[in-house]
Design a protein around this motif. Structure first.
Motif, PDB file in Angstrom:
ATOM      1  N   TYR A  79      65.537  47.192  76.364  1.00 37.25           N
ATOM      2  CA  TYR A  79      64.531  46.436  75.628  1.00 37.25           C
ATOM      3  C   TYR A  79      65.153  45.198  74.989  1.00 37.25           C
ATOM      4  CZ  TYR A  79      61.117  45.330  71.989  1.00 37.25           C
ATOM      5  OH  TYR A  79      60.226  44.682  71.186  1.00 37.25           O
ATOM      6  N   SER A  80      66.330  45.355  74.407  1.00 35.93           N
ATOM      7  CA  SER A  80      66.993  44.222  73.751  1.00 35.93           C
ATOM      8  C   SER A  80      67.406  43.155  74.757  1.00 35.93           C
ATOM      9  CB  SER A  80      68.215  44.711  72.971  1.00 35.93           C
ATOM     10  OG  SER A  80      67.832  45.615  71.961  1.00 35.93           O
ATOM     11  N   SER A  81      67.932  43.582  75.908  1.00 35.19           N
ATOM     12  CA  SER A  81      68.374  42.605  76.902  1.00 35.19           C
ATOM     13  C   SER A  81      67.196  41.841  77.490  1.00 35.19           C
ATOM     14  CB  SER A  81      69.158  43.288  78.020  1.00 35.19           C
ATOM     15  OG  SER A  81      68.325  44.156  78.780  1.00 35.19           O
ATOM     16  N   VAL A  82      66.061  42.516  77.687  1.00 35.80           N
ATOM     17  CA  VAL A  82      64.874  41.834  78.206  1.00 35.80           C
ATOM     18  C   VAL A  82      64.381  40.813  77.196  1.00 35.80           C
ATOM     19  CG1 VAL A  82      62.461  42.164  78.862  1.00 35.80           C
ATOM     20  CG2 VAL A  82      64.210  43.713  79.739  1.00 35.80           C
ATOM     21  N   ARG A  83      64.324  41.195  75.913  1.00 36.15           N
ATOM     22  CA  ARG A  83      63.881  40.253  74.881  1.00 36.15           C
ATOM     23  C   ARG A  83      64.817  39.059  74.788  1.00 36.15           C
ATOM     24  NH1 ARG A  83      62.480  42.303  69.154  1.00 36.15           N
ATOM     25  NH2 ARG A  83      61.816  40.129  69.116  1.00 36.15           N
ATOM     26  N   MET A  84      66.122  39.295  74.845  1.00 43.20           N
ATOM     27  CA  MET A  84      67.075  38.199  74.768  1.00 43.20           C
ATOM     28  C   MET A  84      66.953  37.298  75.989  1.00 43.20           C
ATOM     29  SD  MET A  84      69.291  36.568  73.116  1.00 43.20           S
ATOM     30  CE  MET A  84      69.569  37.723  71.782  1.00 43.20           C
ATOM     31  N   GLY A  85      66.729  37.887  77.156  1.00 46.07           N
ATOM     32  CA  GLY A  85      66.551  37.081  78.362  1.00 46.07           C
ATOM     33  C   GLY A  85      65.332  36.182  78.273  1.00 46.07           C
ATOM     34  N   ILE A  86      64.226  36.722  77.762  1.00 37.62           N
ATOM     35  CA  ILE A  86      63.017  35.915  77.594  1.00 37.62           C
ATOM     36  C   ILE A  86      63.249  34.800  76.592  1.00 37.62           C
ATOM     37  CG2 ILE A  86      60.630  35.972  76.768  1.00 37.62           C
ATOM     38  CD1 ILE A  86      60.450  38.832  77.858  1.00 37.62           C
ATOM     39  N   ALA A  87      63.919  35.125  75.485  1.00 37.44           N
ATOM     40  CA  ALA A  87      64.154  34.127  74.443  1.00 37.44           C
ATOM     41  C   ALA A  87      65.043  32.987  74.931  1.00 37.44           C
ATOM     42  CB  ALA A  87      64.787  34.791  73.223  1.00 37.44           C
ATOM     43  N   SER A  88      66.037  33.300  75.753  1.00 38.60           N
ATOM     44  CA  SER A  88      66.952  32.249  76.221  1.00 38.60           C
ATOM     45  C   SER A  88      66.355  31.421  77.348  1.00 38.60           C
ATOM     46  CB  SER A  88      68.270  32.881  76.685  1.00 38.60           C
ATOM     47  OG  SER A  88      68.045  33.787  77.749  1.00 38.60           O
ATOM     48  N   LEU A  89      65.454  32.010  78.150  1.00 38.52           N
ATOM     49  CA  LEU A  89      64.884  31.288  79.284  1.00 38.52           C
ATOM     50  C   LEU A  89      63.631  30.505  78.919  1.00 38.52           C
ATOM     51  CD1 LEU A  89      65.270  33.868  82.201  1.00 38.52           C
ATOM     52  CD2 LEU A  89      66.450  31.696  81.948  1.00 38.52           C
ATOM     53  N   TRP A  90      62.946  30.899  77.854  1.00 38.24           N
ATOM     54  CA  TRP A  90      61.680  30.236  77.528  1.00 38.24           C
ATOM     55  C   TRP A  90      61.845  28.743  77.255  1.00 38.24           C
ATOM     56  CZ3 TRP A  90      57.072  31.047  78.842  1.00 38.24           C
ATOM     57  CH2 TRP A  90      56.011  30.412  78.197  1.00 38.24           C
ATOM     58  N   PRO A  91      62.889  28.282  76.554  1.00 33.36           N
ATOM     59  CA  PRO A  91      63.056  26.825  76.418  1.00 33.36           C
ATOM     60  C   PRO A  91      63.189  26.108  77.754  1.00 33.36           C
ATOM     61  CG  PRO A  91      64.418  27.973  74.816  1.00 33.36           C
ATOM     62  CD  PRO A  91      63.875  29.009  75.735  1.00 33.36           C
ATOM     63  N   LEU A  92      63.789  26.772  78.766  1.00 33.71           N
ATOM     64  CA  LEU A  92      63.867  26.160  80.090  1.00 33.71           C
ATOM     65  C   LEU A  92      62.486  26.033  80.716  1.00 33.71           C
ATOM     66  CD1 LEU A  92      66.977  28.017  81.557  1.00 33.71           C
ATOM     67  CD2 LEU A  92      66.900  25.781  80.473  1.00 33.71           C
ATOM     68  N   VAL A  93      61.635  27.041  80.488  1.00 38.26           N
ATOM     69  CA  VAL A  93      60.273  26.997  81.033  1.00 38.26           C
ATOM     70  C   VAL A  93      59.491  25.850  80.407  1.00 38.26           C
ATOM     71  CG1 VAL A  93      58.103  28.262  81.214  1.00 38.26           C
ATOM     72  CG2 VAL A  93      60.273  29.458  81.561  1.00 38.26           C
ATOM     73  N   THR A  94      59.555  25.737  79.087  1.00 38.73           N
ATOM     74  CA  THR A  94      58.824  24.662  78.415  1.00 38.73           C
ATOM     75  C   THR A  94      59.397  23.293  78.785  1.00 38.73           C
ATOM     76  OG1 THR A  94      60.236  24.957  76.462  1.00 38.73           O
ATOM     77  CG2 THR A  94      58.147  26.136  76.501  1.00 38.73           C
ATOM     78  N   ARG A  95      60.685  23.224  79.040  1.00 39.72           N
ATOM     79  CA  ARG A  95      61.278  21.961  79.474  1.00 39.72           C
ATOM     80  C   ARG A  95      60.758  21.571  80.849  1.00 39.72           C
ATOM     81  NH1 ARG A  95      65.312  20.182  82.664  1.00 39.72           N
ATOM     82  NH2 ARG A  95      66.472  18.325  81.994  1.00 39.72           N
TER      83      ARG A  95
END
Length: 550
Positions: A377-393
């Motif tokens: 659960y923690s790794s999935v949340r961290m993955g989403i948090a780190s990749l989301w700025p790339l998505v918005t970019r």
């Protein structure tokens, strides 16, 4: 009193000579690792792109067409960025238009309604009549992964079955010619002025059934876009390059690893039994020949075995109808082999390669490989948090410019014909184009690993006043005014039907503790007040049921 400072001995080399201390990047490399690194050329990014564009694009297209990993990664990146498409939030500048805030808001809502109507009809928006604006944005982003750029023309085509003349025509970046003539301001098919502003393009187009090279302007004389060219790169670049460029070698390694592993396992499966013998191969396998008619071993070995069978008379070794014992030569041994791989590093190495591919494309390893074996659960949340700025970019740098260019061209026609009225008419639009065309493009919401926790966090932020409804709705890909208007329509309809308003805040004078209407002194004021409360015991049962459900 003076004291002497002891001198620091200077370092010496093997010959006893003093070594002069040095500082800086790439310090002396005693192991030779840096020295053995071939010196790469150092030049502007546009020169690197010009040299590598065609070979990289060809390999990237071939990779996407023939690899499930890469095709799936592109689909995932597009889905993260666009979802079903970006949504317009028009924000015209009221002050520049001379409108009040209410008038500007009403004007923006009118723009959004007309945009939805136009952008969702392929016959209205697509020159080929096949795609909506959202579908074209999807294709532009897909072209970015293959070629590093997307290209489209904005045309004026009046057709009897379409009201609007504004049409968008996508075309392959391959049609932009790779010609360079710096004395003409032409670099890799793009005309630029002295400041580097793209003013036109040299493309190969179909004219009268034949392909001809033509020069197309980037904008008309009023500044309206005529050709949309979207890419992500350095400031001096005139063309983009596929984001697959850094990982083509890595993908090739993963492909070869899979092929080599498959061949190894197939060979071990096919050649699963061997005969260990000092004799020649032909002589050894002759010993295994069986006469299919009577099941006897033939040849000279058969004569030898006939004599030996006299000893076996009276004895029997029976394995049933599914087994047979064949005699081998003296000193021979029949060996069976399992399909073991020579090492167990396949999965760890493949996972490492896929992680590098996922990192370059901008998706998570789990989304690329569908391998959630070691995910938490923690790794999935961290993955989403780190990749989301790339998505918005990606959304801001690659998709929003395409939407904005099409939106400006469409809005110009709407105002030119008077279908959308602004103070001052078309002349005011040309003067205040930037103020009128201001817009935000909202995409799908950020994925969450726990929707309940995310909803509670959003409610906490709103309650403490650290955010706004507009911001939270934008994070979810919604327009807060759409949400507010829809809630108002639903509330009015519920009251019209004599039911409790589901959108009323709990604890307000209109809502009871269990979410129902809190009728007191005013009950029975009218049909819109809702049904009367039942007996207290019934309410108690409802409360108990609600508690059990919770």
């Amino acid at each position: 009193m003076t004291t002497s400072v002891p001198s620091i001995p200077r370092p010496v080399d093997a010959g006893g000579a003093a070594v002069r201390p040095q500082a800086g990047y790439l310090r002396p490399d005693r192991t030779g690792f840096i020295a053995g690194w071939t010196q790469p050329a150092l030049r502007e990014s546009r020169h690197d792109v010009r040299a590598a564009w065609r070979p990289v694009a060809a390999r990237a297209v071939e990779t996407i067409q023939n690899s499930g990993w890469m095709a799936g990664a592109v689909d995932q990146a597009i889905a993260d960025t666009l979802g079903t498409g970006l949504k317009l939030n028009a924000v015209p500048d009221a002050e520049a238009l001379g409108l009040s805030e209410d008038e500007a808001r009403a004007f923006a809502r009118q723009i959004e309604r007309r945009w939805r109507r136009w952008s969702r009809r392929p016959l209205e928006c697509d020159a080929r009549g096949k795609m909506t604006v959202n579908m074209m944005a999807d294709a532009m982003l897909r072209s970015h992964y293959a070629y590093g750029e997307g290209a489209a023309r904005i045309l004026r085509r009046k057709r009897t079955f379409a009201r609007s003349a504004t049409k968008v025509q996508l075309f392959s970046p391959l049609r932009i010619q790779h010609e360079t003539a710096e004395e003409l301001g032409l670099y890799q098919g793009v005309f630029v002025d002295g400041d580097g502003l793209a003013t036109g393009y040299r493309v190969k187009a179909q004219v009268g059934g034949h392909e001809r090279t033509v020069d197309l302007p980037a904008r008309d004389r009023d500044g309206s876009p005529l050709l949309v060219h979207v890419f992500d790169g350095a400031a001096d670049q005139t063309r983009g390059i596929s984001p697959f460029a850094p990982i083509l070698k890595v993908f090739r390694q993963a492909d070869q690893l899979a092929d080599a592993t498959l061949v190894t396992m197939l060979l071990q499966t096919i050649f699963a039994a061997t005969v260990k013998s000092d004799s020649l191969s032909e002589e050894a396998f002759d010993g295994l020949k069986v006469d299919e008619a009577n099941g006897e071993v033939t040849g000279e070995l058969g004569e030898y075995l006939k004599a030996k069978n006299l000893w076996w008379e009276g004895s029997k070794l029976d394995l049933g109808s599914f087994g047979r014992v064949n005699h081998l030569f003296v000193g021979e041994e029949l060996q069976f082999h399992s399909t073991n791989h020579p090492h167990n590093n396949y999965l760890p190495f493949l996972r490492n390669l896929l992680r590098e591919i996922a990192r370059a494309i901008g998706v998570s390893y789990e989304a690329l490989s569908f391998d959630y074996e070691k995910a938490t659960y923690s790794s999935v949340r961290m993955g989403i948090a780190s990749l989301w700025p790339l998505v918005t970019r990606r959304r801001l740098h690659l998709s929003a410019p395409f939407y904005q260019a099409v939106y400006e061209a469409w809005l110009e026609e709407e105002i030119f014909h008077g279908w959308l009225a602004v103070p001052g008419g078309y002349g005011a639009f040309l003067k205040h184009r930037a103020a009128i065309c201001q817009a935000e493009w909202n995409g799908p919401a950020k994925p969450t690993a726990d929707d309940l926790k995310s909803a509670k966090s959003m409610g906490e932020r709103l309650e403490r006043g650290t955010t706004s409804l507009a911001h939270e709705c934008a994070e979810m890909g919604l327009d807060w005014e759409d949400v507010a208007e829809q809630r108002a329509r639903e509330s009015a309809r519920y009251r019209q039907l004599g039911q409790a308003d589901p959108h009323a805040a709990k604890g307000s004078p209109l809502v009871g503790h269990n979410g129902g209407p809190a009728f007191g002194e005013d009950e029975g004021d009218g049909p819109e007040d809702g049904p009367e409360d039942g007996p207290e015991e019934d309410q108690g049962e409802d409360d108990r049921d609600e508690g059990e459900a919770a």
